[in-house]
Design a protein around this motif. Structure first.
Motif, PDB file in Angstrom:
ATOM      1  N   VAL A   1       0.846  -1.180   0.020  1.00 33.10           N
ATOM      2  CA  VAL A   1       0.174   0.007   0.084  1.00 33.10           C
ATOM      3  C   VAL A   1       0.754   1.349   0.088  1.00 33.10           C
ATOM      4  CG1 VAL A   1      -1.766   1.275   1.261  1.00 33.10           C
ATOM      5  CG2 VAL A   1      -1.888  -1.065   0.989  1.00 33.10           C
ATOM      6  N   ARG A   2       1.825   1.309   0.872  1.00 34.38           N
ATOM      7  CA  ARG A   2       2.685   2.513   0.878  1.00 34.38           C
ATOM      8  C   ARG A   2       3.703   2.670  -0.387  1.00 34.38           C
ATOM      9  NH1 ARG A   2       3.792   5.367   5.294  1.00 34.38           N
ATOM     10  NH2 ARG A   2       5.836   5.526   4.639  1.00 34.38           N
ATOM     11  N   LYS A   3       3.967   1.445  -0.851  1.00 40.79           N
ATOM     12  CA  LYS A   3       4.745   1.438  -2.303  1.00 40.79           C
ATOM     13  C   LYS A   3       3.779   2.116  -3.581  1.00 40.79           C
ATOM     14  CE  LYS A   3       6.679  -2.284  -3.334  1.00 40.79           C
ATOM     15  NZ  LYS A   3       7.043  -3.698  -3.824  1.00 40.79           N
ATOM     16  N   ALA A   4       2.307   1.739  -2.983  1.00 42.88           N
ATOM     17  CA  ALA A   4       1.502   2.388  -4.250  1.00 42.88           C
ATOM     18  C   ALA A   4       1.264   3.979  -4.043  1.00 42.88           C
ATOM     19  CB  ALA A   4       0.228   1.647  -4.110  1.00 42.88           C
ATOM     20  N   GLY A   5       1.832   4.473  -2.962  1.00 41.82           N
ATOM     21  CA  GLY A   5       1.709   5.960  -2.809  1.00 41.82           C
ATOM     22  C   GLY A   5       0.874   6.435  -1.698  1.00 41.82           C
ATOM     23  N   PHE A   6       0.260   5.552  -0.874  1.00 43.98           N
ATOM     24  CA  PHE A   6      -0.561   5.761  -0.017  1.00 43.98           C
ATOM     25  C   PHE A   6       0.166   5.868   1.389  1.00 43.98           C
ATOM     26  CE2 PHE A   6      -3.043   3.650  -3.020  1.00 43.98           C
ATOM     27  CZ  PHE A   6      -3.982   4.735  -3.294  1.00 43.98           C
ATOM     28  N   LYS A   7       0.577   7.133   1.894  1.00 47.52           N
ATOM     29  CA  LYS A   7       1.505   7.302   2.801  1.00 47.52           C
ATOM     30  C   LYS A   7       0.999   7.803   4.100  1.00 47.52           C
ATOM     31  CE  LYS A   7       5.575   6.437  -0.160  1.00 47.52           C
ATOM     32  NZ  LYS A   7       7.044   6.737  -0.670  1.00 47.52           N
ATOM     33  N   ARG A   8      -0.136   8.317   4.213  1.00 49.18           N
ATOM     34  CA  ARG A   8      -0.927   9.193   5.273  1.00 49.18           C
ATOM     35  C   ARG A   8      -0.768   8.219   6.678  1.00 49.18           C
ATOM     36  NH1 ARG A   8      -5.335  12.563   2.248  1.00 49.18           N
ATOM     37  NH2 ARG A   8      -3.916  13.559   0.436  1.00 49.18           N
ATOM     38  N   PHE A   9      -1.395   8.852   7.413  1.00 52.38           N
ATOM     39  CA  PHE A   9      -1.263   8.144   8.975  1.00 52.38           C
ATOM     40  C   PHE A   9      -2.031   6.883   8.736  1.00 52.38           C
ATOM     41  CE2 PHE A   9      -3.011   7.141  13.286  1.00 52.38           C
ATOM     42  CZ  PHE A   9      -1.751   7.083  13.791  1.00 52.38           C
ATOM     43  N   VAL A  10      -1.430   5.539   9.673  1.00 57.92           N
ATOM     44  CA  VAL A  10      -1.898   4.490   9.684  1.00 57.92           C
ATOM     45  C   VAL A  10      -1.688   3.758  10.913  1.00 57.92           C
ATOM     46  CG1 VAL A  10       0.048   3.262   8.396  1.00 57.92           C
ATOM     47  CG2 VAL A  10      -2.091   2.213   8.511  1.00 57.92           C
ATOM     48  N   GLY A  11      -2.669   2.788  11.350  1.00 56.65           N
ATOM     49  CA  GLY A  11      -2.372   2.163  12.552  1.00 56.65           C
ATOM     50  C   GLY A  11      -2.933   0.651  12.495  1.00 56.65           C
ATOM     51  N   CYS A  12      -1.998  -0.199  13.014  1.00 55.22           N
ATOM     52  CA  CYS A  12      -2.603  -1.807  12.369  1.00 55.22           C
ATOM     53  C   CYS A  12      -2.878  -2.452  13.882  1.00 55.22           C
ATOM     54  CB  CYS A  12      -1.177  -2.441  11.747  1.00 55.22           C
ATOM     55  SG  CYS A  12      -1.136  -1.636  10.086  1.00 55.22           S
ATOM     56  N   HIS A  13      -1.791  -3.006  14.657  1.00 57.56           N
ATOM     57  CA  HIS A  13      -1.972  -3.814  15.812  1.00 57.56           C
ATOM     58  C   HIS A  13      -2.630  -2.801  16.795  1.00 57.56           C
ATOM     59  CE1 HIS A  13      -1.460  -5.834  19.429  1.00 57.56           C
ATOM     60  NE2 HIS A  13      -1.368  -6.919  18.690  1.00 57.56           N
ATOM     61  N   ARG A  14      -3.802  -3.156  17.347  1.00 59.06           N
ATOM     62  CA  ARG A  14      -4.304  -2.529  18.535  1.00 59.06           C
ATOM     63  C   ARG A  14      -4.827  -3.800  19.462  1.00 59.06           C
ATOM     64  NH1 ARG A  14      -8.040   0.183  15.946  1.00 59.06           N
ATOM     65  NH2 ARG A  14      -9.956  -0.983  16.075  1.00 59.06           N
TER      66      ARG A  14
END
Length: 295
Positions: free
Chosen positions: A198-211
């Motif tokens: 996803v980041r490689k495709a250009g989507f680099k805004r804030f993200v959170g995964c594990h919770r």
């Protein structure tokens, strides 16, 4: 989502992979059979010609053929000629038999693959029906893909690199073994792969995964929330933010089969591999972030 829903979608994805693998095998087998048929058809007149020649100078008439030699050198020449004809006949006959056997085996394997494809297509239909029923029980109805209706979305997405699959072509369950680059927690290998693509495709805004906490995929390291903002979460209030969410959602859905995606939620809509887009009304309406869960 329920364990039953996950199991249903996992079986759907596995069946879809099996159908694709079967169709790939069919193409390979059909090509093998066509090549073998070509060899067979070319060899038949050759073998017939050699057999006719062998009959004329060899087998029952071999003694007469050799006795007609006028000199010892002629006798040896005829003997060698007869041996060569017999060897050539045996070689071509074995080659022909091999070609015929290949045609027969390829045809049987192709028939088996066609049967396998039908079985997997039946499984796909059953899993889709089961997923539809489960969505109805969970309170979801038929929805409209907002990424299409709003028009704020790119027509194409960058292709993602495919995540590793198991030997059967499906996606096996994974543990939370990798460091989460967005928190201090962990994620699965498949989730980390999706995150990087996803980041490689250009989507680099804030993200959170594990919770930690909760019954769904975040604490298992199998989900990420992609914000529309550079930091924090806030509902889309501009065309730029809406298009960012739409394009991110489109990228995930278009590459879902490659990445091993379980479902995507965005702007009151939820997408499953087995059901497509449906209306969504959960605890959050997901107007401030795109949620993706992994198989």
């Amino acid at each position: 989502m329920s364990d039953m829903m996950e199991s249903t979608n996992r079986r759907f994805v596995n069946a879809k992979a099996a159908v694709n693998a079967s169709r790939k095998n069919q193409k390979k087998l059909a090509a093998e059979m066509k090549a073998a048929e070509g060899r067979r058809d070319a060899l038949i007149p050759e073998v017939n010609s050699i057999a006719q020649q062998q009959y004329q100078v060899g087998n029952l008439s071999a003694v007469g053929f050799l006795l007609n030699a006028s000199t010892s050198n002629d006798f040896m020449s005829k003997a060698i000629s007869l041996e060569e004809i017999n060897k050539l006949h045996d070689s071509k006959l074995r080659e022909l038999n091999s070609a015929i056997a290949t045609v027969t085996e390829s045809k049987a394997a192709l028939d088996a693959e066609l049967k396998n494809e039908q079985q997997q297509l039946t499984a796909l239909t059953k899993q889709k029906a089961a997923a539809d029923k489960q969505i109805d029980l969970l309170g979801g109805g038929t929805g409209i893909n907002r990424t299409i209706t709003d028009g704020l979305v790119d027509a194409k997405s960058k292709p993602a690199e495919a995540a590793p699959r198991n030997a059967d072509g499906g996606f096996s369950a994974e543990g939370c073994t990798e460091k989460d680059e967005t928190t201090s927690g962990c994620v699965t290998k498949r989730t980390l792969h999706m995150y990087k693509e996803v980041r490689k495709a250009g989507f680099k805004r804030f993200v959170g995964c594990h919770r930690n906490g909760g019954p769904f995929e975040h604490p298992k390291g199998r989900a990420c929330d992609w914000s529309l903002q550079k930091s924090g979460f806030s509902s889309a209030d501009s065309n730029d933010e809406m298009k960012y969410g739409n394009n991110l959602t489109a990228f995930l859905v278009r590459n879902a089969d490659k990445l091993g995606i379980y479902y995507v939620i965005w702007y009151k809509q939820i997408w499953f591999p087995a059901t497509g887009w449906r209306a969504y009304s959960g605890v959050s309406d997901h107007t401030d972030h795109v949620h993706v869960s992994m198989l």
